[in-house]
Scaffold this motif. Sequence first.
Motif, short mmCIF file in Angstrom:
data_model
loop_
_atom_site.label_atom_id
_atom_site.label_comp_id
_atom_site.label_asym_id
_atom_site.label_seq_id
_atom_site.Cartn_x
_atom_site.Cartn_y
_atom_site.Cartn_z
N ARG A 153 79.13 39.97 -31.04
CA ARG A 153 79.86 38.72 -31.24
C ARG A 153 80.73 38.77 -32.50
NH1 ARG A 153 79.60 33.21 -29.97
NH2 ARG A 153 80.12 31.95 -31.77
N VAL A 154 80.21 39.43 -33.54
CA VAL A 154 80.98 39.51 -34.79
C VAL A 154 82.30 40.24 -34.59
CG1 VAL A 154 80.93 40.47 -37.13
CG2 VAL A 154 78.94 39.30 -36.25
N LEU A 156 83.99 40.26 -31.80
CA LEU A 156 84.82 39.52 -30.84
C LEU A 156 85.36 38.28 -31.53
CD1 LEU A 156 82.34 39.92 -27.84
CD2 LEU A 156 84.32 41.35 -28.36
N THR A 157 86.43 38.47 -32.26
CA THR A 157 86.87 37.42 -33.19
C THR A 157 87.73 36.35 -32.54
OG1 THR A 157 88.74 38.85 -33.75
CG2 THR A 157 86.80 38.96 -35.19
N LEU A 196 72.99 35.39 -28.48
CA LEU A 196 74.39 35.42 -28.91
C LEU A 196 75.07 36.70 -28.42
CD1 LEU A 196 74.22 34.07 -32.57
CD2 LEU A 196 74.76 32.85 -30.47
N ASP A 225 68.93 28.26 -25.11
CA ASP A 225 68.75 27.60 -26.40
C ASP A 225 69.06 26.12 -26.20
OD1 ASP A 225 69.04 26.45 -28.90
OD2 ASP A 225 69.89 28.26 -29.80
N GLY A 227 69.61 23.89 -28.15
CA GLY A 227 70.57 23.37 -29.11
C GLY A 227 72.00 23.76 -28.82
N ARG A 228 72.20 24.49 -27.72
CA ARG A 228 73.55 24.92 -27.37
C ARG A 228 73.84 24.54 -25.92
NH1 ARG A 228 72.15 30.08 -30.32
NH2 ARG A 228 73.00 29.67 -32.38
N PRO A 229 75.12 24.46 -25.56
CA PRO A 229 75.42 24.19 -24.16
C PRO A 229 74.80 25.25 -23.27
CG PRO A 229 77.41 24.06 -25.49
CD PRO A 229 76.34 24.61 -26.37
N ARG A 258 85.11 35.44 -25.27
CA ARG A 258 85.23 35.96 -26.64
C ARG A 258 85.68 37.41 -26.52
NH1 ARG A 258 83.31 32.99 -30.85
NH2 ARG A 258 83.37 34.88 -32.12
N ASP A 327 84.70 22.22 -28.27
CA ASP A 327 83.40 22.56 -28.84
C ASP A 327 83.52 23.92 -29.54
OD1 ASP A 327 80.74 22.53 -29.49
OD2 ASP A 327 80.07 23.30 -27.55
N GLY A 328 83.25 23.92 -30.83
CA GLY A 328 83.44 25.14 -31.61
C GLY A 328 84.72 25.12 -32.43
N ASP A 329 85.59 24.15 -32.14
CA ASP A 329 86.81 23.99 -32.94
C ASP A 329 86.62 22.77 -33.83
OD1 ASP A 329 89.35 23.32 -33.96
OD2 ASP A 329 90.36 24.23 -32.25
N PHE A 330 86.23 23.03 -35.05
CA PHE A 330 85.83 21.96 -35.98
C PHE A 330 86.93 20.91 -36.16
CE2 PHE A 330 85.46 20.26 -40.30
CZ PHE A 330 84.13 19.87 -40.33
N ASP A 331 88.14 21.37 -36.39
CA ASP A 331 89.23 20.42 -36.66
C ASP A 331 89.52 19.53 -35.46
OD1 ASP A 331 89.80 21.19 -39.36
OD2 ASP A 331 90.65 23.04 -38.56
N ARG B 32 83.40 40.83 -41.71
CA ARG B 32 82.65 39.68 -41.20
C ARG B 32 81.26 40.15 -40.81
NH1 ARG B 32 85.07 35.57 -36.72
NH2 ARG B 32 86.75 35.51 -38.24
N ASP B 35 78.53 35.45 -37.27
CA ASP B 35 79.32 34.41 -36.60
C ASP B 35 78.36 33.69 -35.66
OD1 ASP B 35 80.95 32.80 -35.12
OD2 ASP B 35 82.41 34.35 -34.64
N ARG B 39 74.73 24.81 -33.52
CA ARG B 39 73.62 24.32 -32.70
C ARG B 39 73.56 22.81 -32.90
NH1 ARG B 39 68.82 25.19 -33.34
NH2 ARG B 39 68.20 25.53 -31.18
N HIS B 40 72.73 22.17 -32.11
CA HIS B 40 72.73 20.70 -32.13
C HIS B 40 72.50 20.15 -33.53
CE1 HIS B 40 72.82 17.06 -29.77
NE2 HIS B 40 71.77 16.61 -30.40
N GLU B 60 80.10 24.85 -41.06
CA GLU B 60 80.75 23.68 -40.48
C GLU B 60 79.66 22.82 -39.83
OE1 GLU B 60 85.16 25.50 -39.47
OE2 GLU B 60 83.62 25.57 -37.92
N TYR B 62 78.90 19.77 -37.89
CA TYR B 62 79.60 18.81 -37.03
C TYR B 62 79.07 17.39 -37.14
CZ TYR B 62 82.25 22.53 -34.76
OH TYR B 62 83.12 23.57 -34.50
N ARG B 67 82.81 20.58 -43.96
CA ARG B 67 82.94 22.02 -44.17
C ARG B 67 82.46 22.34 -45.57
NH1 ARG B 67 88.46 22.77 -41.54
NH2 ARG B 67 88.01 24.04 -39.72
#
Lengths: 417, 191
Positions: A153-154, A156-157, A196, A225, A227-229, A258, A327-331, B32, B35, B39-40, B60, B62, B67
């Motif tokens: 995952r690291v 796959l930026t 992950l 998990d 806590g995740r979708p 990803r 989801d995953g895009d904070f802004d 990096r 990543d 989570r909830h 981050e 949510y 941040r």
Amino acid sequence: MLSHVDDSLIRMSRTELDWFADRPEWLRDLHDSRALDERGVTWLDQNGSVEAAAELRSGYAGEDSLTGPPDDERLRAFTVEAEGKIPVAVGPSVTDLHGLPAIAYWLAEPGPAGRLWLAPSRDFHPFSWMPLGTGESAIAAVEHHYPSPGLTRVDLTRELRVFIGYRHEIGDMRDLERAMTFNRMLDFGAWCSGHLDDPWPKTLPEGTGMLAMSAFQSDTASIHDPGRPWSQSWRTKHSGSHFTLEVHQRDLFVLSVRYRPSPHLEAMERSNAHNETRLPLDLPPDVACAMDGFVWADVPDLEADLAAAGNPAEIAGLLRVLAALWDGDFDKLTGLRRWAAHPSHVVHAALWDAALQYNLQFLCDELLLTGTSEQLTDMCARVQRMGGFPEQMRHRDAFPGQTGTEPYDEDDEEEDE
Amino acid sequence: MTIASSHWRRVLRAGAPATPLHDLAAAEGWPRIADEPRRHHDSRRLSWSAGAAVQVHLLEFYPHALRTVVITGEEPGGPVATALDTLLDHRTVDEIFADATAAEPRRILAGLYALTELGAATAGDPRLPTTLTRALEHPEFVVRAAALRTAPAFQAWPGLRDAIEARRPLETELAELIEEMLSFLDEEAEG
């Protein structure tokens, strides 16, 4: 029909390319340098070239398909795309989870302006074949793809997220999983949100039977998990991208990919032009092939729709889908706050769902402070009194009959009864 | 390395992008190293290795739309912290306390939530008791609820339990949450 270009051919002595009429100088040099030979590429004679062309055509157009007769439209597309490209070499190959190889095909265009092309397997769409220029870029391409990268995952930026439909329209995860089984760009081992990274080995140990695979699938790979979708992922065979289907808000399916940025921009330009899509140009071409058959809406289109929408129900529907894509895009997700000022309770209800699904306490605060409908205010207040949102990511009904998942709480059990 | 509340940290201003951190990591060639998706109840975390033992983390969170950038493994005043202090559009501790003690509920919430991220940096701050007491007594339900929900982050203040206990006879809307927080604090005190 299995590939004619098998190991025996690969082991044959080195073949000259004298049969290739109007052979470009760079191809002569590349052949003579043996640089590709050292990387597992085997040059073809004229008969091998003809056979390779037939294999590429049947691989894409389905002449040996298990699911039906050849697809005329694909045959026509293949004819157009393959025009003037002559197979000159094969290899190396990537192997899948079961150890089955997918061998690469190299094609060259005659004449001084001709280029070398790479088809990473016979199943690759011809409009996603990669033009490689001449000489050294071909060598770089081999090194980029072979062996297929064991990326985590690291590595796959980049991420592509598209909305592929509502569960009540396209079925549950089991239906999609069944369809993915026939997706020739994806490896066989799937995994769920509890991981992950791909928990499957690159290739199963020799002799691994179906029972052992099933046990690993249920005991390890299928762990979710809470806590995740809820999601199911596969790796693409060539680029090692993570191809993930996610369930959001109990009803929305999102495809997340990803990936590591690919240098084959022209291949993606051609793929986009043929499919009338606008996938990112740095998307690995095997991902574009894997997305064949999907219908999707992307974020720019949906954001444009939202900007133009005036009807509260339409705004609410778009906000639900966009919240899943963001989801995953904070802004983007934190930008939902501004919609709390909308006067319609229908819009507030969509925001409430997003707050619940993604644990957006700040959005719940904002809904209370702006004074929404009485019913929503009560629900928000109840959440505040409870100390926040519980985990709401579990959607057992999206995964019917799937074993090895996280335990469910008593309420879920009661609902089932 | 585990991220602790004592590590160097900066809370970014609302709407401030993380781009300067990404750019610095790219310019310095920091690899990096993690990543982890959101989570909830947990932050999304991106981490870079900025030297032999130095790591930089972008968190981050949510639920609170916050941040935070954290550095682990660097001595105070080190070069990475110095660079990030200049580059990041962050809120100072004074600004955060000013928000948390403002009159407008949204500012108070922004301040309270940021204080939870600062952790040890504010544990002994003389402004903390007044700030939390005012929030617990605020006329706006949302503010009082937020003060109670975030109480676990302020356990270092010895007067926290008494401040919540003092609300017990006065609070009807949030009585359940008060009991939950008191039980939580008692359990924590018992170890």
